[in-house]
Design an enzyme around this catalytic site. Sequence first.
Site, short mmCIF file in Angstrom:
data_model
loop_
_atom_site.label_atom_id
_atom_site.label_comp_id
_atom_site.label_asym_id
_atom_site.label_seq_id
_atom_site.Cartn_x
_atom_site.Cartn_y
_atom_site.Cartn_z
N GLU A 15 -5.88 -3.24 -1.49
CA GLU A 15 -6.32 -4.42 -0.74
C GLU A 15 -7.42 -5.19 -1.48
O GLU A 15 -7.79 -6.28 -1.09
CB GLU A 15 -6.87 -3.99 0.63
N THR A 25 0.85 -1.19 0.00
CA THR A 25 0.00 0.00 0.00
C THR A 25 0.88 1.24 0.00
O THR A 25 2.05 1.19 0.39
CB THR A 25 -0.88 0.04 1.26
N TRP A 29 -19.96 16.49 11.15
CA TRP A 29 -18.94 16.13 10.19
C TRP A 29 -19.09 16.95 8.91
O TRP A 29 -20.19 17.12 8.40
CB TRP A 29 -19.06 14.65 9.83
N LYS A 66 -14.07 17.23 11.58
CA LYS A 66 -14.98 17.09 12.72
C LYS A 66 -15.13 18.44 13.40
O LYS A 66 -14.30 18.85 14.19
CB LYS A 66 -14.47 16.01 13.68
P1 AMP Z 1 -5.04 2.79 -2.92
O1 AMP Z 1 -4.90 1.49 -2.25
O2 AMP Z 1 -3.77 3.56 -2.93
O3 AMP Z 1 -5.60 2.66 -4.27
O4 AMP Z 1 -6.05 3.65 -2.07
C1 AMP Z 1 -7.36 3.23 -1.83
C2 AMP Z 1 -8.15 4.38 -1.29
O5 AMP Z 1 -8.27 5.41 -2.27
C3 AMP Z 1 -9.59 4.04 -0.95
O6 AMP Z 1 -9.71 3.43 0.31
C4 AMP Z 1 -10.25 5.41 -1.00
O7 AMP Z 1 -10.04 6.14 0.17
C5 AMP Z 1 -9.50 6.10 -2.11
N1 AMP Z 1 -10.26 6.01 -3.37
C6 AMP Z 1 -10.06 5.20 -4.41
N2 AMP Z 1 -10.96 5.44 -5.39
C7 AMP Z 1 -11.77 6.42 -4.95
C8 AMP Z 1 -12.90 7.10 -5.48
N3 AMP Z 1 -13.39 6.85 -6.68
N4 AMP Z 1 -13.49 8.04 -4.70
C9 AMP Z 1 -13.03 8.33 -3.47
N5 AMP Z 1 -11.95 7.74 -2.93
C10 AMP Z 1 -11.33 6.79 -3.65
#
Ligand code: AMP
Length: 537
Positions: A327, A182, A437, A432
């Site tokens: 994930e 990640t 929120w 917050k």
């Molecule tokens: P990553 O593992 O780096 O791809 O990050 C995943 C995270 O990116 C998710 O848990 C979200 O918080 C954010 N994310 C991915 N796609 C979107 C989306 N379309 N809208 C809002 N947040 C997103």
Amino acid sequence: MQDFPLTISTILRYGSTTNADSQVLTYTGENLRSTTFAEVGRRAARLANGLRNRLGVTGDQRVATFMWNNREHVEVYLAVPSMGAVVHTLNIRLFADQIAYVAEHAEDRVVIVDATLVPLFSKLVGRMPTVEHVVVTGPADTSAITEAGKSVLDYEELLAGQPDEFDWPELEEHEAASMCYTSGTTGNPKGVVYSHRSMFLHTTQVVSPAGFSLSDGERVLQIVPMFHASAWGLPYACFVSGATMVMPDRFLQAAPLIAMIREAGVTFAGAVPTIWSDVLAELDRTGSAIPTLKRAVVGGSACPPSLITAFEERYGVQIIHAWGMTEMSPLGTVAHPPAGASGEREFAYRTSQGRFPALVRARLIGPDGSELPHDGEAVGELEVRGPWVTAAYYKDDDPAKFRDGWLRTGDVGTITPDGFLNLTDREKDVIKSGGEWISSVELENHLMAHPAVAEATVVGVPDERWAERPLAGIVWRAEPVPFDELRDFLAGRIAKWQLPERWTTLEAVPKTSVGKFDKKEVRRVYGEGGYEVTYLD
Ligand code: AMP
């Protein structure tokens, strides 16, 4: 029914024969290198033979990549899992400490490095004790790698003289195929290990109409890096569906991306919102046309509705919003509106994060741990479960991220009765304010709809009275307008108590290694008094 393992070698076999004439095109900065899937299949076999015969790769040893999106990277994606080993995509944009940590944690034995990335890799390799062999895709000064005690081999030399075929083993589908860490901004990155089965099932989802509807008529520009959540599964999905792959290599700025779209006749592309807003600005500036591009997936961060409208109205490109996570292999939801939806209702579906597919189950958990209804109203933390959702992190116990076999996403939002997800924020970015929120994403989306605003980020900052209040950071498109004007613009769109008092101009929004807004960094700079802040009462 027969017991038939779902493995990457099936994708390799099928793609390189049935889709033999489909192509991988890699941009060189001037033109496109072209290779057929049949040739990629033969080269993957030669690579597997080279890794086995010359470097002794066996079992589930890790072969890492330090590469851009290009043909060679596709070959590694296909060859390494198919021979039973595990491909580990190193994120070239992580901090040096994190890359060193990740390579050692995964126990990478071989690293395949793009020639253009050798200068960067040379600074890191001394901190990769488990790495024995470094394979480089072209001429480069590799003296620092040799000095670090690693054997160095040229990629083409590794393939040279090796047989065009490999006796791909019958693997068990639950074995590891690949891994990715990640790109979190806090603590060390965490490893996610994908199995053959999870990758295969995910691939079928990406190809399907509920995913991206890929077929051999598509020409797919893969802007999202192969080191970020497997380029959203596009390499395997293209190989199996016969869609032409257009790979940008290191040319990720708006101008070369537009050149690629035009030269390769790209019909479909995928990238994070910031790339698309750069592309939009460049199209507007140059007056270029991209008539072949019909669909573009935007994910990784929330897609501002203004981006959807601008691409559609000015360039005829349909933006498809999608949500996922490393994930989750990474595809979660895709925003295809239900048949029959039109007008505002359709737009609301399209700006949502999208609909859950059959194989990803979702639930919302409220602050007291109870499960909330999917009524489009109740806001809770999203938890997911499914065959391509990770059950654990690699060699890392993190019980806080899992609950009774569900993955806690850290995302907060609602789910409609017909299965559409609307995220309001990430748990750690929600503002917050006095017990209420405020969604930072909602404020950002409204601000980015103002014509003077190129990019806007909103973060919660400490406030004596309300605990937290929003700070708006604005990147101007050209001439700035007074902050009052932006506040008035917002006033018609959100509740009055949510209006930010603190405003600042940013040269650029700080970005993470995968191009998301780095809100932690914005909060840090603000905390150190690094911004000139205008306070509007
Ligand atoms: P990553 O593992 O780096 O791809 O990050 C995943 C995270 O990116 C998710 O848990 C979200 O918080 C954010 N994310 C991915 N796609 C979107 C989306 N379309 N809208 C809002 N947040 C997103």
